[in-house]
Design an enzyme around this catalytic site. Sequence first.
Site, PDB file in Angstrom:
ATOM      1  N   PHE A 164       0.811  -1.224   0.000  1.00 12.61           N
ATOM      2  CA  PHE A 164       0.000   0.000   0.000  1.00 12.61           C
ATOM      3  C   PHE A 164       0.843   1.272   0.000  1.00 12.61           C
ATOM      4  O   PHE A 164       0.367   2.332  -0.366  1.00 12.61           O
ATOM      5  CB  PHE A 164      -0.939   0.000   1.223  1.00 12.61           C
ATOM      6  CG  PHE A 164      -0.269   0.442   2.502  1.00 12.61           C
ATOM      7  CD1 PHE A 164      -0.146   1.797   2.803  1.00 12.61           C
ATOM      8  CD2 PHE A 164       0.269  -0.469   3.408  1.00 12.61           C
ATOM      9  CE1 PHE A 164       0.488   2.222   3.960  1.00 12.61           C
ATOM     10  CE2 PHE A 164       0.909  -0.058   4.557  1.00 12.61           C
ATOM     11  CZ  PHE A 164       1.016   1.298   4.833  1.00 12.61           C
ATOM     12  N   LYS A 170      -1.094  -6.683  -9.450  1.00 15.55           N
ATOM     13  CA  LYS A 170      -2.040  -6.922  -8.345  1.00 15.55           C
ATOM     14  C   LYS A 170      -1.662  -5.954  -7.229  1.00 15.55           C
ATOM     15  O   LYS A 170      -0.808  -6.229  -6.397  1.00 15.55           O
ATOM     16  CB  LYS A 170      -1.911  -8.373  -7.878  1.00 15.55           C
ATOM     17  CG  LYS A 170      -3.142  -8.946  -7.181  1.00 15.55           C
ATOM     18  CD  LYS A 170      -3.642  -8.170  -5.993  1.00 15.55           C
ATOM     19  CE  LYS A 170      -2.858  -8.338  -4.728  1.00 15.55           C
ATOM     20  NZ  LYS A 170      -3.281  -7.435  -3.633  1.00 15.55           N
ATOM     21  N   GLU A 184      -4.899  -3.863  -1.846  1.00 10.90           N
ATOM     22  CA  GLU A 184      -6.348  -3.639  -1.800  1.00 10.90           C
ATOM     23  C   GLU A 184      -6.690  -2.392  -0.981  1.00 10.90           C
ATOM     24  O   GLU A 184      -7.843  -1.978  -0.931  1.00 10.90           O
ATOM     25  CB  GLU A 184      -7.062  -4.877  -1.246  1.00 10.90           C
ATOM     26  CG  GLU A 184      -6.702  -5.277   0.180  1.00 10.90           C
ATOM     27  CD  GLU A 184      -5.454  -6.179   0.261  1.00 10.90           C
ATOM     28  OE1 GLU A 184      -4.476  -5.935  -0.478  1.00 10.90           O
ATOM     29  OE2 GLU A 184      -5.466  -7.102   1.096  1.00 10.90           O
ATOM     30  N   SER A 240       5.334  -7.075   3.200  1.00 12.24           N
ATOM     31  CA  SER A 240       5.946  -7.446   4.475  1.00 12.24           C
ATOM     32  C   SER A 240       6.690  -8.780   4.331  1.00 12.24           C
ATOM     33  O   SER A 240       6.406  -9.571   3.433  1.00 12.24           O
ATOM     34  CB  SER A 240       4.879  -7.513   5.564  1.00 12.24           C
ATOM     35  OG  SER A 240       3.805  -8.306   5.120  1.00 12.24           O
ATOM     36  N   CYS A 275       9.486   1.905   3.476  1.00 12.62           N
ATOM     37  CA  CYS A 275      10.414   0.803   3.754  1.00 12.62           C
ATOM     38  C   CYS A 275      11.835   1.327   3.880  1.00 12.62           C
ATOM     39  O   CYS A 275      12.716   0.609   4.328  1.00 12.62           O
ATOM     40  CB  CYS A 275      10.334  -0.244   2.670  1.00 12.62           C
ATOM     41  SG  CYS A 275      10.887   0.399   1.105  1.00 12.62           S
ATOM     42  N   GLU A 292       9.153  -4.602  12.834  1.00 16.58           N
ATOM     43  CA  GLU A 292       8.878  -3.393  12.053  1.00 16.58           C
ATOM     44  C   GLU A 292       7.574  -2.795  12.571  1.00 16.58           C
ATOM     45  O   GLU A 292       6.542  -3.475  12.597  1.00 16.58           O
ATOM     46  CB  GLU A 292       8.731  -3.785  10.569  1.00 16.58           C
ATOM     47  CG  GLU A 292       8.484  -2.604   9.663  1.00 16.58           C
ATOM     48  CD  GLU A 292       8.317  -3.009   8.202  1.00 16.58           C
ATOM     49  OE1 GLU A 292       7.705  -4.067   7.933  1.00 16.58           O
ATOM     50  OE2 GLU A 292       8.794  -2.267   7.325  1.00 16.58           O
TER      51      GLU A 292
HETATM   52  P1  NAD Z   1       1.501  -6.599   2.914  1.00 20.16           P
HETATM   53  O1  NAD Z   1       2.536  -7.653   3.014  1.00 20.16           O
HETATM   54  O2  NAD Z   1       0.366  -6.620   3.863  1.00 20.16           O
HETATM   55  O3  NAD Z   1       0.839  -6.626   1.449  1.00 20.16           O
HETATM   56  C1  NAD Z   1       1.614  -6.661   0.286  1.00 20.16           C
HETATM   57  C2  NAD Z   1       0.838  -7.377  -0.798  1.00 20.16           C
HETATM   58  O4  NAD Z   1       0.595  -8.720  -0.391  1.00 20.16           O
HETATM   59  C3  NAD Z   1      -0.522  -6.762  -1.086  1.00 20.16           C
HETATM   60  O5  NAD Z   1      -0.731  -6.729  -2.468  1.00 20.16           O
HETATM   61  C4  NAD Z   1      -1.486  -7.705  -0.386  1.00 20.16           C
HETATM   62  O6  NAD Z   1      -2.746  -7.774  -1.019  1.00 20.16           O
HETATM   63  C5  NAD Z   1      -0.787  -9.033  -0.457  1.00 20.16           C
HETATM   64  N1  NAD Z   1      -1.112  -9.904   0.671  1.00 20.16           N
HETATM   65  C6  NAD Z   1      -1.502  -9.511   1.909  1.00 20.16           C
HETATM   66  N2  NAD Z   1      -1.686 -10.608   2.685  1.00 20.16           N
HETATM   67  C7  NAD Z   1      -1.386 -11.685   1.941  1.00 20.16           C
HETATM   68  C8  NAD Z   1      -1.358 -13.088   2.204  1.00 20.16           C
HETATM   69  N3  NAD Z   1      -1.673 -13.580   3.394  1.00 20.16           N
HETATM   70  N4  NAD Z   1      -1.001 -13.914   1.209  1.00 20.16           N
HETATM   71  C9  NAD Z   1      -0.671 -13.428  -0.002  1.00 20.16           C
HETATM   72  N5  NAD Z   1      -0.671 -12.109  -0.309  1.00 20.16           N
HETATM   73  C10 NAD Z   1      -1.028 -11.246   0.666  1.00 20.16           C
HETATM   74  O7  NAD Z   1       2.276  -5.212   2.969  1.00 20.16           O
HETATM   75  P2  NAD Z   1       1.665  -3.757   3.100  1.00 20.16           P
HETATM   76  O8  NAD Z   1       1.153  -3.568   4.485  1.00 20.16           O
HETATM   77  O9  NAD Z   1       0.772  -3.456   1.963  1.00 20.16           O
HETATM   78  O10 NAD Z   1       2.988  -2.878   2.898  1.00 20.16           O
HETATM   79  C11 NAD Z   1       3.878  -2.563   3.929  1.00 20.16           C
HETATM   80  C12 NAD Z   1       5.033  -3.541   3.972  1.00 20.16           C
HETATM   81  O11 NAD Z   1       5.739  -3.517   2.736  1.00 20.16           O
HETATM   82  C13 NAD Z   1       6.069  -3.162   5.018  1.00 20.16           C
HETATM   83  O12 NAD Z   1       6.531  -4.340   5.629  1.00 20.16           O
HETATM   84  C14 NAD Z   1       7.174  -2.496   4.226  1.00 20.16           C
HETATM   85  O13 NAD Z   1       8.442  -2.524   4.810  1.00 20.16           O
HETATM   86  C15 NAD Z   1       7.131  -3.330   2.989  1.00 20.16           C
HETATM   87  N6  NAD Z   1       7.770  -2.643   1.878  1.00 20.16           N
HETATM   88  C16 NAD Z   1       8.977  -3.111   1.458  1.00 20.16           C
HETATM   89  C17 NAD Z   1       9.626  -2.480   0.419  1.00 20.16           C
HETATM   90  C18 NAD Z   1      10.937  -2.987  -0.074  1.00 20.16           C
HETATM   91  O14 NAD Z   1      11.289  -2.686  -1.199  1.00 20.16           O
HETATM   92  N7  NAD Z   1      11.669  -3.769   0.687  1.00 20.16           N
HETATM   93  C19 NAD Z   1       9.047  -1.363  -0.203  1.00 20.16           C
HETATM   94  C20 NAD Z   1       7.811  -0.921   0.253  1.00 20.16           C
HETATM   95  C21 NAD Z   1       7.177  -1.577   1.296  1.00 20.16           C
END
Ligand code: NAD
Length: 497
Positions: free
Chosen positions: A149, A173, A176, A226, A281, A383
């Site tokens: 997000f 994708k 959401e 994450s 991040c 985090e």
């Molecule tokens: P998230 O892991 O909740 O979601 C990321 C994606 O995974 C979304 O598209 C979501 O729909 C999908 N998803 C969620 N739950 C899932 C599941 N159980 N199984 C499969 N897919 C699933 O992350 P977020 O809260 O949207 O974003 C924040 C996180 O992203 C933080 O941990 C941040 O550090 C990380 N991030 C990392 C980088 C990097 O390049 N290392 C960059 C930006 C954000």
Amino acid sequence: MKQIGHFIDGARVAGSSSRSKDIFDPNTGAVQAQVNMATPSELDAAVASAAAAQIEWGKMNPQKRSRVMFAFKEAVEAEMDSLAAMLSSEHGKVLADSRGDVMRGIDVIEFACGIPHGQKGEHTYGAGPEIDVYSMRKPLGVVAGITPFNFPAMIPMWMFGMAIATGNACILKPSEKDPSVPMRLAELFFEAGGPKGLLQCINGDKEIVDAICDHPTIKAVSFVGSSDIAQYVYSRATANGKRAQCMGGAKNHGIIMPDANMDQAVKDILGAAFGSAGERCMALPVVVPVGEGTAEKFLEKMLPAIDAMTLGTSTDPDADYGPVVTQVHKESIEANIDKAVKEGAKVLRDGRGFKLQGHEDGFFVGPTLLDNVTPDMETYHDEIFGPVLQIVRADTFEDAVRLPSEHQYGNGVAIFTQNGRAAREFADRVEVGMVGINVPIPVPVSYHSFGGWKRSAFGSANQYGMEGLRFYTKVKTVTQRWPEGETEDSAFIIPRF
Ligand code: NAD
């Protein structure tokens, strides 16, 4: 209520699933829209359209592909203000940060415009007697990008910019929580001349992520989110024979050496810790003052700087940062602060229970500063992803190298010092993927590449730059020889025209 479906085969479609999720206005806490959760059969339709579109696109000469990328870049630039407003309204970051989000994505599109040069391959003339060897970088076919997000413009563009320029079709994708900008980007690509089906946007959650990982036609999955989910997606996609690059969470340290320019360090750390409500991040949520008295010098300037910050709505031009993305996330940040206190951290500034006047139901968290944090605390290892800065005091340079190196995450780190020799040694030894020297958020420019170490990234390929180009292409190497023919009518005789 506004309903968001998908962008499939060159058109917005409503989505057939009975499942949808709420999208909030983080400023007010109200539900502003609902997004439909795609079904596997909708993914099948999108993949079929993508596979058909990719055949011609993959064969198209790279200069023509590049022209479409240029047209897309111009289309995004022309819509900068409306994209930024759309982004802020769903994410909660202030407009200046949203413009930055779009701009960093455009940077990668600009790099992708240079694909005729980047994808040229290699050639050796005369590798043996009359033998020449050349290699080419072929697209993979249909690939997928799954995004978080927190950068709903930049991260999709990291992925589809490189994927499409190299000749692939891409299924995006997005998160959401804020899908409107990725949806508009997919539509804009089509409006700018991108072939129908080449870039599509499918909204959904775990169910559709699983379907992407399992889909036999999808050849590669790029994921950012994450760490637990990054690792899960990496395992599932690679078990199905796909390439995968899966970026995870972070806990980046800002090291302050005793000789740091403290005014500069405080200004930089303030922005890096609290900007975008800490939902980056590459934020700096841990500061490590090194040596006796450094923490006190830091606090002397940091406390008034925090007190001078303004929290406001995402459209307030005077706000330093806005609300966090959801009520669930706000509660998780506050629960982490509660836990840190129980673990023994000293609260110097407390953002729990913050209410913005006139927006009492918004998802605001005030700036929080925690001192006396130690490496044995769980809240140091986890985090938090909010406007929370933790101070871990260190005695020596060796501690400053060891703390980020031993942390489970290894995305970014910054050191503030005026000693070039110390900075150079730190950069060399620290076990982290991206290092800033007097630079607080060391996100590499688009012609380098982005990627952390340890639990911040699964898979070997970084995002964008030449690493991104390599991820989305496979090498074919041709070794050729054209021996002289033996008979007059041999097809091997050099034709003379
Ligand atoms: P998230 O892991 O909740 O979601 C990321 C994606 O995974 C979304 O598209 C979501 O729909 C999908 N998803 C969620 N739950 C899932 C599941 N159980 N199984 C499969 N897919 C699933 O992350 P977020 O809260 O949207 O974003 C924040 C996180 O992203 C933080 O941990 C941040 O550090 C990380 N991030 C990392 C980088 C990097 O390049 N290392 C960059 C930006 C954000």
